[in-house]
Design a protein around this motif. Sequence first.
Motif, short mmCIF file in Angstrom:
data_model
loop_
_atom_site.label_atom_id
_atom_site.label_comp_id
_atom_site.label_asym_id
_atom_site.label_seq_id
_atom_site.Cartn_x
_atom_site.Cartn_y
_atom_site.Cartn_z
N THR A 95 0.93 -5.38 -3.33
CA THR A 95 2.33 -5.72 -3.52
C THR A 95 3.23 -4.54 -3.16
N GLY A 96 2.83 -3.34 -3.57
CA GLY A 96 3.63 -2.15 -3.28
C GLY A 96 3.54 -1.68 -1.85
N LEU A 97 2.46 -2.08 -1.16
CA LEU A 97 2.24 -1.65 0.24
C LEU A 97 2.00 -2.89 1.10
N PRO A 98 3.01 -3.74 1.27
CA PRO A 98 2.80 -5.00 1.99
C PRO A 98 2.44 -4.82 3.45
N GLY A 99 2.73 -3.66 4.04
CA GLY A 99 2.42 -3.44 5.44
C GLY A 99 0.98 -3.03 5.70
N ALA A 100 0.24 -2.71 4.64
CA ALA A 100 -1.15 -2.29 4.79
C ALA A 100 -2.07 -3.52 4.69
N SER A 101 -2.92 -3.69 5.69
CA SER A 101 -3.85 -4.82 5.63
C SER A 101 -4.88 -4.57 4.53
N PRO A 102 -5.47 -5.64 3.98
CA PRO A 102 -6.49 -5.46 2.94
C PRO A 102 -7.64 -4.55 3.37
N ASN A 103 -8.07 -4.67 4.62
CA ASN A 103 -9.19 -3.84 5.09
C ASN A 103 -8.82 -2.37 5.14
N VAL A 104 -7.62 -2.09 5.68
CA VAL A 104 -7.18 -0.69 5.77
C VAL A 104 -6.98 -0.11 4.38
N LEU A 105 -6.36 -0.88 3.49
CA LEU A 105 -6.14 -0.39 2.13
C LEU A 105 -7.46 -0.12 1.43
N SER A 106 -8.43 -0.99 1.60
CA SER A 106 -9.75 -0.78 1.00
C SER A 106 -10.39 0.50 1.53
N GLN A 107 -10.24 0.73 2.83
CA GLN A 107 -10.81 1.94 3.44
C GLN A 107 -10.15 3.20 2.89
N ARG A 108 -8.82 3.18 2.77
CA ARG A 108 -8.12 4.36 2.23
C ARG A 108 -8.54 4.62 0.79
N LEU A 109 -8.65 3.57 0.00
CA LEU A 109 -9.05 3.73 -1.39
C LEU A 109 -10.46 4.32 -1.49
N ARG A 110 -11.35 3.85 -0.64
CA ARG A 110 -12.71 4.36 -0.64
C ARG A 110 -12.74 5.84 -0.26
N GLU A 111 -11.96 6.21 0.75
CA GLU A 111 -11.91 7.61 1.19
C GLU A 111 -11.31 8.52 0.11
N LEU A 112 -10.23 8.05 -0.51
CA LEU A 112 -9.60 8.86 -1.55
C LEU A 112 -10.49 9.00 -2.78
N ASP A 113 -11.30 7.97 -3.03
CA ASP A 113 -12.27 8.04 -4.12
C ASP A 113 -13.35 9.07 -3.79
#
Length: 219
Positions: free
Chosen positions: A44-62
């Motif tokens: 909701t806060g990042l509507p321009g980020a696709s689910p796949n890209v957001l999942s990848q960023r979260l995994r990397e930041l983790d």
Amino acid sequence: MATRRRYDDGCSTAYALDLVGERWALLVVRELLFGPKRFTDLRTGLPGASPNVLSQRLRELDESGVLVRRRLPPPAASWVYELTPWGRQLEHVVAALGRWGAQAPGERGDGPISVDSMMLALRSLYDPALADGLVADVLVSVGDDGFRATTTPEGLRLAREPVDRPDAVIRTDTVTLKDVVCGRRTPAEAVAAGSLAVSGDRAVAMRFLASFPSPGPAA
């Protein structure tokens, strides 16, 4: 981290960019500065980020130790992402980038702004001198979100938490709040248009809204 692009540079700045320089990474951090969120909340806060890209960023930041994924206890029992203490240190970086970007010369697009981004801007821009010694608890309600804004001569404390007996309540949306803070509209104009409502001590609310200087373009 094997799939990430690297700068292969010994500078600490380059290494920091190895960790958080990918597209959307710092904006994920921005969205978590006021507390943990579910994946759907981040979308909701990042509507321009696709689910796949957001999942990848979260995994990397983790993997980098910037955030962790944990399960909330019952009855919520949902998975959330939250910043580690080290990751929270990026607030100063995100806030400084925001102040720097606000002074950018030339025209900028007026894309959507998330609630957390708007609240971070308030926390970064608040000027106690403009508030003239205001000491108050203000509830800033933006859509379904409520934030407790506690003003003191030393600065502004802003948190996503309830306020039992606020001195004033401001109800609005992110677009209107941004316009008022940036000086595009006066609070009185927003109230007259029906996009901003004030209850409680009106004088406190108006002093609060007048406490955010709008940075001009850099020379």
